[in-house]
Design an enzyme around this catalytic site. Structure first.
Site, PDB file in Angstrom:
ATOM      1  N   ASP A 181       0.525  -1.022  -0.204  1.00  0.00           N
ATOM      2  CA  ASP A 181      -0.072  -0.557   0.205  1.00  0.00           C
ATOM      3  C   ASP A 181       1.047   1.205  -0.467  1.00  0.00           C
ATOM      4  O   ASP A 181       1.718   0.911   0.681  1.00  0.00           O
ATOM      5  CB  ASP A 181      -1.204  -0.568   0.807  1.00  0.00           C
ATOM      6  CG  ASP A 181      -2.508   0.613   0.681  1.00  0.00           C
ATOM      7  OD1 ASP A 181      -2.060   1.562  -0.270  1.00  0.00           O
ATOM      8  OD2 ASP A 181      -3.469   0.471   2.092  1.00  0.00           O
ATOM      9  N   GLU A 230       2.227   5.195  -3.801  1.00  0.00           N
ATOM     10  CA  GLU A 230       3.262   6.252  -4.759  1.00  0.00           C
ATOM     11  C   GLU A 230       4.475   7.232  -3.934  1.00  0.00           C
ATOM     12  O   GLU A 230       4.863   8.343  -4.266  1.00  0.00           O
ATOM     13  CB  GLU A 230       1.895   6.725  -4.848  1.00  0.00           C
ATOM     14  CG  GLU A 230       0.535   7.629  -3.670  1.00  0.00           C
ATOM     15  CD  GLU A 230      -0.200   6.537  -2.887  1.00  0.00           C
ATOM     16  OE1 GLU A 230      -0.955   6.804  -2.245  1.00  0.00           O
ATOM     17  OE2 GLU A 230       0.038   5.533  -3.519  1.00  0.00           O
ATOM     18  N   ASP A 252      -8.227   4.258  -3.878  1.00  0.00           N
ATOM     19  CA  ASP A 252      -9.518   4.289  -3.104  1.00  0.00           C
ATOM     20  C   ASP A 252     -10.104   4.855  -3.675  1.00  0.00           C
ATOM     21  O   ASP A 252     -10.553   6.394  -3.026  1.00  0.00           O
ATOM     22  CB  ASP A 252      -8.460   4.344  -1.566  1.00  0.00           C
ATOM     23  CG  ASP A 252      -7.667   3.657  -1.011  1.00  0.00           C
ATOM     24  OD1 ASP A 252      -7.902   2.315  -1.572  1.00  0.00           O
ATOM     25  OD2 ASP A 252      -6.998   4.233  -0.059  1.00  0.00           O
TER      26      ASP A 252
END
Length: 807
Positions: free
Chosen positions: A392, A395, A465
C-alpha cells in the site's frame, strides 16, 4: 504524403553504426540509437561533455545488433532499419519517425526545450520538454490509469506522477501502431494542444525518449516490454476470487470469513489482511503481528492454508517510530521528513489529532541499503508463510507538499527528480529479495501505484481508494484499459468501490441491505470477473457475499454466479496469462487493439476483449435504482459527503429479475456469438439485448476456442482432466492450452506443457495438436468434450498425441 515521399527517396548507403548524432547550430546534440529494428532511442543534450549519464531506472535492455543504413544529405540524416526510418533535421535537431515504407507516423513539432537550473538542489539539471505532431483525428492510449472516463487520451492536460487513485505514466501509443515512452521520473506535464502533444518534465539531465513501431498495439506493447521487462507468471491460485475489507480486526474474524465461504460452497482462493495487525500507529508497519487480536499469527496462516486458501498482508512504505525498521533506517539517514499517512498517532479518529503526531516516515526506496533493511524485516512475515504482499501507499502518500519536500535528497538525487520511479523501486526491492531467497513460490505483489517497468516485478496495480458510485465504476474500466496499453498487463480495482458510506442510510454497515448498493456491487463484481485479479474490498459497508442474501435470491445468486463464472474460465485465463508472459499479450484489451480499422471503437470505453476471444460489455449504469445515484451528494472531486437524501431510503421491493434493455456494439471484421444464449450476430452493429441483475453480456469472436474448467471451490481443487472445449464457428481459430506446476519458476526452464488447438471452419474440424513439454504431476490422459453452439458435441480421450475431431 509529401514528407513520406521525401524520406523514401533519400539516397541510402550502408553503415556500420546503429546510432548517429547531429549537433545543431544552437549546440543541442541529438542522438538516435536503435535497440531493436522497431525501437529507437532519442537523446538530446545541451552540453554533451558535461551532461550526466545516469542509467535508466525503467529500461533494462541493451541495444541489439541492428542492421542500419544511413542517408546523409546537407539538410538531414536518415537511419533506416528493416522496420522503421528515423530522420534528424540538421538545422533544428528535430526528429521524424516513419515506417519501413517511409509513411510518417509521428514527428517532433519543434526543437527540444531546456531550462537550466543555475542554483538550488537540482543545479546543473534542466527542465526539459519536447512536443510531437499528431493527426487531428488520431486517438492515443495509455498515460497510466487516469480516471477521466475516456479511452482515447486526446485533449488531456495532466501532470503525470503516481497517486492514490491515478498513476500518471509517460507512455502513450497510437491507433497507427507506434508508441512513445518518455524516460523521465520527475513530475511531467502532458499537454495536447492544436494537434501537438508534449511532455514537459520538471527535472532532467537530457531529453530521453523511445519510439516503438509495432505495426499494431500488440507489437507496440511487445517492444515496450522488450526494453522495460517481461511479465512473469503469477501463481494459478491468484486468478481465483479474493475477499478483503478495511479491515479484519482479529485473526478470528478473518478465519470466520473464510470458514463461512467454505460452508456456503462459494469458491475462494485469497484472503487479505489489511493494516493495523501490527498494533498502533507508533508501531506502523512493524512487519510483525503485535496487535493483541492476532495472538497466534502462525496458527492463523496455517489454518488458512488448511482450508486450501492463501493469504497476503498489507505492508507500507513508511514506518512508525517505535518499529525496528524505523530505527535501522533512521540510523543510516534513510527516512524522509515529509508528512505522510497516518499523520496522527491516535488511530481511528477523524480528523487526525495533529497534537499527537504519529512520527511515521517514508523510507528511501531508491537506496539498495534501505531496500535490504526493508526485506530483512519483511522476512519475518515471509517466514510465517505469507503468500504475497499488498504493498500500500507505494506512490507514496505525501501530504501538505512543500518545495522543500521535493528537494529532499534521495539515494538517486532529489525527490523531485525521481518522484515517479518511487513505486518501481518499492516493488523491485521485494521482488528481487524474494527471488534471491527461493524460487519455490512465485512473487505476487498487489500495489497501489506503478510506473513503466513495474510489470517485470510480479505486480498487479489496483486503481486506488475510489468512491462507490456508478460514475466511478465506469471510470475504472477506462483506467484499467489504458493501464494495460502501457505494457502493464496486471490491473484490478476494489470491487464495489472503496468508500461506500453514502449507502448506509439505515445505520452503520446497512449499505449491504440497500438495494442501490446491492445493484452497484453486483455490477462491479461482474466486471471484476473479467479482470486479471478478482478482488472484493472496501470500507464502511461489508463486502462478504453472505451479507447480500441467500441462495435463491437474485442479488446473492448473481454475485455467486459471477464468482463461479470466473472459476469456470480458469483454463482460459491461465492460458492467457502464459500468452502475456511468453508472447507479450494482454488480458484486458481495449477494442482498438483488435479492431483498429473500426473507427466506432476508437474511444469506446464500455466494452473490451478479455484475452483473444471474449468481448465483455458489462452493465455500467443503474437499471433498477437510478434514483439513489441522482440524489447521493458528492463533492467536486467525486467523493461522497454525508448521507444521501432521505427520500431514497425506501428503496424496497426492487424486482432485480425484471428485464432491462442493454445495448452492445459488436465490432466490424468478425462474427459474434452470445456466450450464454449461443445466438450469433454480424459485427459492425449495435444490438439490444434483455438483461436482468444476473446478466453479464459476453460475446465470443467467431473462431474462438474457450476451455471450460470443472466446478471447484478453489483453483487447484480438481485436475483439468475433463475440460469442455466450446468452439464458436464462423472463422478459423486457434488456442493453446497452457499448464504447469502452478506456483514456482520452473517454467522459466521450460517445465510446462502446451496443447495447440486449431479450428478449421470449412471442414468443421478441431485439431488438437501433439502436446509439447512436460512437468512433474502432469496429466498423461484426459477427456475433451468439444461442443458447438448448435448443441453438437463429441467427447474424445487425449493422451498427448495429435487427433482431429470432426463435428
Amino acid at each position: 504524403m509529401a514528407a513520406a515521399a521525401a524520406i523514401a527517396s533519400l539516397p541510402v548507403q550502408a553503415a556500420e553504426a546503429q546510432s548517429a548524432s547531429v549537433t545543431t547550430p544552437a549546440g543541442v546534440t541529438t542522438t538516435v540509437e536503435f535497440f531493436t529494428p522497431r525501437t529507437a532511442r532519442v537523446t538530446k543534450t545541451v552540453n554533451t561533455a558535461t551532461c550526466q549519464q545516469s542509467p535508466s531506472l525503467v529500461v533494462v535492455a541493451e541495444p541489439q545488433a541492428v542492421k542500419v543504413k544511413t542517408a546523409d544529405t546537407a539538410d538531414a540524416k536518415t537511419l533506416t532499419t528493416a522496420e522503421m526510418q528515423v530522420t534528424i533535421d540538421k538545422s533544428a535537431g528535430t526528429v521524424t519517425f516513419a515506417d519501413a515504407k517511409g509513411n510518417v507516423l509521428i514527428a517532433e513539432d519543434a526543437p527540444a526545450r531546456f531550462v537550466l537550473y543555475k542554483e538550488g538542489p537540482d543545479k546543473g539539471d534542466y527542465q526539459v520538454s519536447q512536443g510531437f505532431k499528431l493527426e487531428a483525428d488520431e486517438p492515443i492510449y495509455g498515460l497510466g490509469n487516469l480516471e477521466n472516463g475516456r479511452l482515447s487520451q486526446r485533449g488531456e492536460h495532466r501532470t503525470l506522477m503516481p497517486g492514490n487513485v491515478e498513476d500518471g505514466l509517460t507512455f502513450f501509443q497510437s491507433v497507427k501502431g507506434y508508441g512513445v515512452y518518455w524516460d523521465n521520473y520527475s513530475p511531467t506535464l502532458f499537454s495536447d494542444d492544436n494537434n501537438v502533444v508534449s511532455f514537459n518534465s520538471e527535472v532532467g539531465e537530457r531529453v530521453d525518449y523511445y519510439v516503438m513501431v509495432g505495426g499494431n498495439s500488440d507489437g507496440v506493447i511487445a517492444e515496450m516490454r522488450n526494453i522495460s521487462g517481461q511479465v512473469p507468471m503469477f501463481p494459478l491460485w491468484t486468478y481465483g476470487f479474493w475477499q478483503s475489507r478495511e479491515r479484519y480486526k482479529s485473526q478470528d474474524e478473518l478465519l470466520a470469513v473464510l470458514n463461512q465461504y467454505r460452508k456456503d460452497g462459494v469458491p475462494i482462493d485469497g484472503m487479505i489482511q489489511d493494516w493495523q495487525y501490527w498494533g498502533n500507529n507508533y508501531l506502523w508497519n512493524a512487519m510483525e503481528f503485535m496487535n493483541p487480536e492476532f495472538p497466534r499469527p502462525q496458527d492463523m496462516v496455517d489454518q488458512v492454508k488448511a482450508q486450501n486458501a492463501h493469504m497476503i498482508v498489507s505492508i507500507w512504505q513508511s514506518f512508525g517510530p517505535e518499529t525496528k525498521p524505523y530505527k535501522e533506517l533512521d540510523e543510516r539517514g534513510l527516512l524522509f521528513n515529509f508528512s505522510t499517512w497516518p499523520q496522527s498517532g491516535i488511530a481511528e479518529q477523524w480528523p487526525p489529532r495533529m497534537d499527537y503526531p504519529s512520527g511515521v516516515r517514508v523510507y528511501d526506496a531508491y537506496s539498495p541499503e534501505a531496500r535490504d533493511i526493508y526485506w530483512n524485516n519483511l522476512k519475518r512475515l515471509y517466514d510465517l508463510g505469507i503468500d504475497g504482499w499488498w504493498m500500500d501507499s507505494t506512490e507514496p502518500d505525501h501530504f501538505d507538499v512543500t518545495p522543500e519536500d521535493m528537494a529532499t535528497q534521495t539515494h538517486l538525487g532529489t525527490f523531485r527528480k525521481v518522484r515517479s520511479a518511487y513505486p518501481l523501486m518499492c516493488v523491485q526491492g521485494v521482488y528481487d529479495h524474494q527471488r534471491a531467497v527461493s524460487d519455490s513460490t512465485r512473487v505476487f505483489i498487489l500495489t497501489r501505484s506503478g510506473f513503466a517497468g513495474s510489470q517485470r516485478y510480479g505486480t498487479n496495480v489496483w486503481t486506488g481508494d475510489v468512491t462507490s458510485t456508478w460514475d466511478n465504476l465506469h471510470r475504472q474500466l477506462g483506467a484499467m484499459l489504458n493501464w494495460s496499453m502501457t505494457g502493464n498487463a496486471q490491473v484490478n480495482s476494489d470491487i464495489g468501490g472503496f468508500f461506500a458510506g453514502s449507502y448506509n442510510t439505515d445505520g452503520a454497515g446497512s449499505g449491504a441491505r440497500n438495494p442501490a448498493y446491492r445493484e452497484l456491487y453486483t455490477r462491479w463484481m461482474q466486471m471484476g470477473a473479467f479482470t486479471p485479479m478478482m478482488r472484493s474490498h472496501g470500507t464502511e459497508v461489508p463486502r462478504e457475499l453472505y451479507y447480500y442474501g441467500k441462495a435463491g435470491e437474485p442479488i446473492y445468486d448473481a454475485l455467486v454466479g459471477a464468482v463461479k463464472t470466473r472459476y469456470s474460465l480458469l483454463p482460459y485465463i491461465y492460458s492467457t496469462a502464459w500468452q502475456v508472459t511468453n508472447a507479450q499479450s494482454s488480458f484486458m484489451r481495449p477494442l482498438p487493439m483488435d479492431f483498429a480499422a473500426d473507427r466506432s471503437v476508437w474511444n469506446k470505453n464500455d466494452a473490451f476483449m478479455f484475452g483473444q476471444s471474449l468481448l465483455v460489455a458489462p452493465v455500467l449504469k443503474a437499471n433498477y435504482t437510478p434514483e439513489f445515484e441522482k440524489k447521493t451528494q458528492t463533492d467536486e472531486d467525486g467523493w461522497a459527503k454525508g448521507e444521501s437524501d432521505p427520500s431514497v431510503r425506501n428503496l424496497k421491493n426492487v424486482d432485480f429479475t425484471r428485464e432491462v434493455a442493454h445495448d452492445v456494439y459488436l465490432p466490424k471484421g468478425a462474427k459474434w456469438w452470445d456466450f450464454w444464449s449461443n445466438n450469433s450476430y454480424d459485427g459492425g452493429q449495435t444490438i439490444t439485448i434483455p438483461t436482468t441483475i444476473a446478466s453479464i453480456p459476453v460475446y465470443v469472436k467467431a473462431g474462438g476456442i474457450v476451455p471450460i474448467g470443472p466446478d471447484v471451490q478453489w483453483a487447484e481443487e480438481k485436475p483439468w482432466d475433463n475440460l469442455t472445449l466450446r468452439v464458436f464457428p464462423g472463422a478459423n481459430g486457434q488456442f493453446t492450452l497452457y499448464e504447469d506446476e502452478g506456483d514456482n519458476y520452473n517454467y522459466e526452464q521450460g517445465v510446462y506443457t502446451e496443447i495447440p488447438m486449431q479450428w478449421n471452419d470449412r471442414s468443421r474440424t478441431l485439431t488438437i495438436g501433439a502436446r509439447t513439454g512436460s512437468y512433474p504431476g502432469m496429466l498423461q490422459s484426459r477427456q475433451f468434450t468439444v461442443t458447438l453452439p448448435d448443441g453438437t458435441s463429441k467427447t474424445v480421450t487425449y493422451t498427448g498425441k495429435k487427433l482431429s475431431v470432426k463435428l
